[in-house]
Every structure is written in C-alpha cells, then in structure tokens.
Design a protein around this motif. Structure first.
Motif, mmCIF file in Angstrom:
data_model
loop_
_atom_site.group_PDB
_atom_site.id
_atom_site.type_symbol
_atom_site.label_atom_id
_atom_site.label_comp_id
_atom_site.label_asym_id
_atom_site.label_seq_id
_atom_site.Cartn_x
_atom_site.Cartn_y
_atom_site.Cartn_z
ATOM 1 N N LEU A 82 2.782 45.313 22.240
ATOM 2 C CA LEU A 82 2.217 44.160 22.933
ATOM 3 C C LEU A 82 3.200 43.714 24.335
ATOM 4 O O LEU A 82 2.785 43.381 25.119
ATOM 5 N N GLY A 83 4.431 44.097 24.058
ATOM 6 C CA GLY A 83 5.417 43.707 25.111
ATOM 7 C C GLY A 83 5.016 44.258 26.491
ATOM 8 O O GLY A 83 5.523 44.031 27.399
ATOM 9 N N LEU A 84 4.594 45.644 26.407
ATOM 10 C CA LEU A 84 4.084 46.252 27.341
ATOM 11 C C LEU A 84 3.211 45.422 28.347
ATOM 12 O O LEU A 84 3.048 45.765 29.637
ATOM 13 N N VAL A 85 2.417 44.615 27.951
ATOM 14 C CA VAL A 85 1.491 43.520 28.665
ATOM 15 C C VAL A 85 2.343 42.942 30.074
ATOM 16 O O VAL A 85 1.799 42.785 30.787
ATOM 17 N N PHE A 86 3.669 42.518 29.397
ATOM 18 C CA PHE A 86 4.610 41.718 30.357
ATOM 19 C C PHE A 86 4.917 42.642 31.571
ATOM 20 O O PHE A 86 4.867 42.157 32.623
ATOM 21 N N LEU A 87 5.115 43.912 31.145
ATOM 22 C CA LEU A 87 5.589 44.770 32.461
ATOM 23 C C LEU A 87 4.280 45.012 33.286
ATOM 24 O O LEU A 87 4.486 44.912 34.457
ATOM 25 N N ALA A 88 3.076 45.037 32.653
ATOM 26 C CA ALA A 88 1.957 45.354 33.571
ATOM 27 C C ALA A 88 1.554 44.216 34.301
ATOM 28 O O ALA A 88 1.669 44.326 35.816
ATOM 29 N N SER A 89 1.698 43.127 33.841
ATOM 30 C CA SER A 89 1.201 41.734 34.576
ATOM 31 C C SER A 89 2.323 41.374 35.777
ATOM 32 O O SER A 89 2.038 40.939 36.713
ATOM 33 N N GLY A 90 3.492 41.852 35.686
ATOM 34 C CA GLY A 90 4.912 41.518 36.210
ATOM 35 C C GLY A 90 4.637 42.395 37.606
ATOM 36 O O GLY A 90 5.060 41.820 38.692
ATOM 37 N N LEU A 91 4.069 43.693 37.510
ATOM 38 C CA LEU A 91 3.910 44.432 38.528
ATOM 39 C C LEU A 91 2.867 43.863 39.601
ATOM 40 O O LEU A 91 2.647 44.367 40.812
ATOM 41 N N SER A 92 1.641 43.198 38.691
ATOM 42 C CA SER A 92 0.690 42.849 39.814
ATOM 43 C C SER A 92 0.780 41.421 39.978
ATOM 44 O O SER A 92 -0.140 40.786 40.909
ATOM 45 N N ALA A 93 1.867 40.482 39.815
ATOM 46 C CA ALA A 93 1.697 39.188 39.908
ATOM 47 C C ALA A 93 1.524 38.425 41.313
ATOM 48 O O ALA A 93 0.649 37.923 41.670
ATOM 49 N N GLN A 94 2.394 39.259 42.270
ATOM 50 C CA GLN A 94 2.145 38.935 43.699
ATOM 51 C C GLN A 94 0.833 39.561 44.260
ATOM 52 O O GLN A 94 0.653 38.865 45.327
ATOM 53 N N HIS A 95 0.522 40.500 43.787
ATOM 54 C CA HIS A 95 -0.936 41.194 44.434
ATOM 55 C C HIS A 95 -2.031 40.071 44.173
ATOM 56 O O HIS A 95 -2.906 39.814 45.044
ATOM 57 N N ILE A 96 -2.261 39.457 42.949
ATOM 58 C CA ILE A 96 -3.333 38.689 42.589
ATOM 59 C C ILE A 96 -2.997 37.323 43.330
ATOM 60 O O ILE A 96 -3.909 36.808 43.742
ATOM 61 N N ALA A 97 -1.637 37.071 43.496
ATOM 62 C CA ALA A 97 -1.397 35.952 44.149
ATOM 63 C C ALA A 97 -1.992 35.857 45.624
ATOM 64 O O ALA A 97 -2.589 34.930 46.054
ATOM 65 N N SER A 98 -1.549 37.094 46.152
ATOM 66 C CA SER A 98 -2.092 37.392 47.654
ATOM 67 C C SER A 98 -3.448 37.357 47.705
ATOM 68 O O SER A 98 -4.201 36.657 48.825
#
Length: 485
Positions: free
Chosen positions: A122-138
C-alpha cells in the motif's frame, strides 16, 4: 510559467462538472461496495481496513499539503512549479520507503503477520500520488475540471473492474489492495498525460518557502482530520480485531459515503465564493446561509432515511452476513448528521483566513474524540460508534461558537438555518417507522419507504412558508457560482 492551452470552463459549468463527476463516482463506489460485500467477508474488510488505517497515518503528508496553496496562489513561476514537483516526488518516495521499513514492525505490534505485506504494498500509493501532485494542482488551477473528472472516473472504473475480478478469483483482501493501487497508479498516469507538462530540474532560488509553509499548515489539518475521523478504525481494529473492524468499517462506509458526495463537491464551490465575499458581510452571510441550507437540506434527510431503514438496507443490499453492522450503523447516524452542519466550520475558517486559529481548536477536539474512542471500545464496536456520535453532538455548539467568535457570522444563524431541514427530516423519518409498524418486512420495504419518505419531505418544503423560494435559492448553488468566482 509556460501556460498550457486549454478551453476553460466558466464558473457555472465548473460547478456542474464537479457535481456530475461526484455523482458518477458515488454510483460506481456504491456498486463496487455492494458487489464486494457479497464476495468478501467481514474479516477481509477488517484486515484491509486495519492496514489502511495504519498507513493512513502518513496520509496527511501525501501531497505535502501543496495542492491547495498552489491553486490559491495568484501567480506561480515555472521554477516554483518544477521545484515543487521534485519535492512532492521525493516526499512520495520517502513515505513509500517508510511504509516498507515499518511494515514488519507493524505486523509484530498488531500480532498479525498478514499486515506486513499489505502495508508494504500500500505504500506504493504515496509514490504514485507524489508524482502527480503538481499535475493535478495545475489542472485545477487552470479550471480544467473536465480533464480531472475524466481521469479520476476512468481510473475508478478500471480499478473497480480489476477488484471485482480479483475477488471472484479468491484473492480476498488483496482484491481491496488492488483497488487502491490500480486507481492511484492509473489516475496519476492519466493526470500527468492530461496536464501535458514535463518538469525540469529544480532550481535553488525558486522561492518556494512560502508555499512550503502553507503546505505545512495544510498537512497539520490533514493529520488532525485523520485523528478525528479515521482513528476510530485504527482503535477498533487494534483493540477488537479485524472482524469487528469489518462490521464497523462497512457501517461507517455506507453511512458516510452519501454524505461525502454532498459535502465534498459543495465545498469546492463554497470556499472560493465565500473568500471573495469576505469584505461584504451581508453577502457573505447570505451565501453561507444558502450553502448550509443546501448541505443540511440534502444531508439530513439522507441520514434520517438511512437511520430509519438501517436493517432493511444492510440485510437486503449487503447480505445477511452484515447484520451485526446494523446497530453500529444507527449509532453512527448522529455523527453523520452533525457533519452536514459542521462542514461550515471549515468554510468559515479558510475563507476568512483564520486557519491558525482553527489549528489549536482542532487539536483540542481531536484529543477529546480519540479519548472517547478508547473508552468506547469497552462496549465493543457499537460503543465506539456511540462515542463518536456523542462527541460530535457535544462539540457541535462549542465548535460553532468558537468558529464564529470575532467574525460577522453568528452561530445562532447557522443553527437556525438548519432547523427547517431537521424538522422536515424528522417528520419524513417518522413515516418509515410507521410503515414498518404496518407492513411486515419484505422485498418492497426499501422502495416503499423511500417513496413515502421523499414525498413527505418534498411536501413539507412545498407547504412551509417561503419553502419554495428557500429551496430554489439554495439549489442555485449547484448551477452557478458567483460571477466573480
């Protein structure tokens, strides 16, 4: 900052997109939840729920609290954007590694070796969301809500299909893990593609310190929110076991799922609209009253119907194996009802820039809530549910008083706005109890009670003085935002 060409939605279209996406998401979640409830047992849900609750402790740092500050900032440079991307990516990797390292220890602490691999994966979820955080913010910053909704719904549909397939093939609690991994991984990939932005290396002088400070405050809110609303799952699972958590978690999920579908999209509309009215007290109070009326006017009757029809809903929809969830379901109902009103607390604090004031009050309520959870375990999962509802009700008025102190909003105004939906919901709820006393339970219990409930509640608003006008004004929030939003 390089701008991404996009056709932006106007304010009204944005609101409609948000609510429509939320509706489809709700329907998919309900369908998957009902299907899985009949394919998996309480222990499967409880074991996954315990693992998810443990790893949820890191959830507050998932995006570094940086999505909201980036969206709200008047201007952001490409250097800041690039630097924040690498910050989020590094944070996601760090959280994934922490979950991996802590997994064996957590398994020993809870005396269940099955937890270790669950938490590590389940820890892999953090890696995926970290890579897309600024994309969703944009995407949100540019009001490309259709793109965001499309990505989220596509990922949800694929994850739902994979999860049902895995459950049918005997993968038990791993099917629930697969849902999280597929949804988060695919959603991140789609958001990155939709944003059409490839980050470059960070720069030393990007001036991201103010954004990081704002993100720190948001992370603190997220942590306090977790302790207030998710610590009960952790306490039930650790003290009462996975089976008890399975029953508790299913009751919690089915009761709060429809409430969240109201509060979440409404909050996205209300935050910015109230912020732009903070210099006009009369307009601010008027808009707030309409928003509160909409939240409670929809949320309270739903909660009342679910409370009155808990047994038929649980047994007929989820299956007889979930009948122990019925008393827990009903015990949680007052907490769910209060949430339709207390969502206004966050609206006021954030829109008036009083976030720091909210922090220590949230800390105080968190301590009270967690202590109540621990005490409630002496009476089992139902005792925790009762403790949750008692704390929500007991803290309701003090929280409103503290929130409104020093502002041009009065807490009595908020309560008065809630009175009419509360009365109407109570009257409609009485019809369900009356029908149950007249008719024996059968397959028509739910549709019959629902039809009479809706008709009674609608008639109440139509007959109430100024009811039609109040209803139409509140529903207008779904169709539009303010012209300056």
């Amino acid at each position: 900052m390089a701008r991404i060409p996009a056709t932006r939605l106007n304010a009204g279209q944005s609101t409609i997109v948000v609510f429509t996406a939320q509706l489809f998401s709700f329907l998919i979640h309900v369908g998957v939840a009902i299907t899985l409830a009949r394919l998996l047992g309480p222990e499967d849900f409880g074991l996954f729920g315990l693992a998810f609750s443990v790893i949820g402790i890191f959830e507050f740092a998932r995006h570094g609290g940086l999505i909201v500050p980036v969206i709200q900032r008047e201007a952001i440079t490409s250097e800041q954007r690039n630097t924040l991307f690498w910050f989020n990516a590094a944070l996601g990797l760090l959280l994934a590694l922490l979950a991996l390292a802590a997994a064996p220890l957590i398994g020993r602490v809870f005396n269940d070796a099955r937890l270790a691999p669950l938490i590590a994966v389940l820890g892999l979820v953090f890696l995926a969301s970290g890579l897309s955080a600024q994309h969703i913010a944009s995407l949100r910053r540019e009001m490309r809500f259709t793109a965001v909704a499309t990505c989220e719904l596509a990922a949800l549909l694929v994850a739902a299909a994979v999860t049902v397939w895995a459950a049918l093939h005997g993968m038990r609690y791993w099917a629930l893990v697969g849902f999280q991994l597929v949804r988060e991984g695919l959603q991140s990939l789609l958001l990155i593609v939709a944003a059409r932005w490839i980050p470059t290396w960070p720069t030393r002088h990007a001036m991201v310190a103010p954004l990081l400070r704002s993100g720190g405050i948001m992370m603190l809110f997220e942590l306090l929110g977790y302790l207030n609303f998710k610590a009960d799952n952790l306490i039930v699972g650790s003290r009462l076991g996975p089976v008890a958590l399975g029953y508790y978690g299913k009751a919690y999920e089915f009761l709060l799922l429809p409430i969240n579908q109201i509060v979440t999209p409404l909050s996205t509309v209300v935050h910015s609209s109230l912020s732009r009215r903070q210099r006009d007290p009369e307009a601010y109070r008027t808009f707030l009253a309409r928003a509160v009326l909409l939240a409670t006017g929809l949320g309270l009757p739903i909660t009342a119907f679910l409370f009155a029809n808990a047994h038929a809903l649980i047994v007929q929809v989820l299956g007889a194996q979930w009948e122990p969830s019925v008393p827990i379901y009903r015990a949680l109902a007052p907490a769910a009802a209060s949430m339709t009103l207390t969502c206004s607390v966050g609206w006021i604090f954030l829109s008036l820039g009083r976030a720091r004031r909210q922090t220590w009050w949230s800390g105080l309520t968190t301590i009270v809530t967690v202590c109540a959870f621990v005490v409630g375990t002496s009476w089992g999962a139902e005792g925790v549910a009762v403790a949750f509802s008692m704390t929500r009700i007991a803290l309701l008025v003090p929280t409103l008083m503290f929130t409104c102190a020093g502002t041009f909003v009065t807490w009595t105004e908020i309560l008065a706005t809630t009175a009419r939906p509360a009365v109407g919901s109570t009257i409609a709820m009485a019809t369900s109890f009356l029908l149950d006393a007249i008719y024996a339970p059968d397959r028509w219990t739910l549709p019959r009670n629902a039809l009479v409930f809706v008709a009674t509640y609608f008639l109440y608003w139509m007959l109430m003085p100024a009811g039609r006008a109040m209803l139409s004004e509140s529903l207008a929030l779904v169709r539009r935002r303010s012209a300056d939003a």
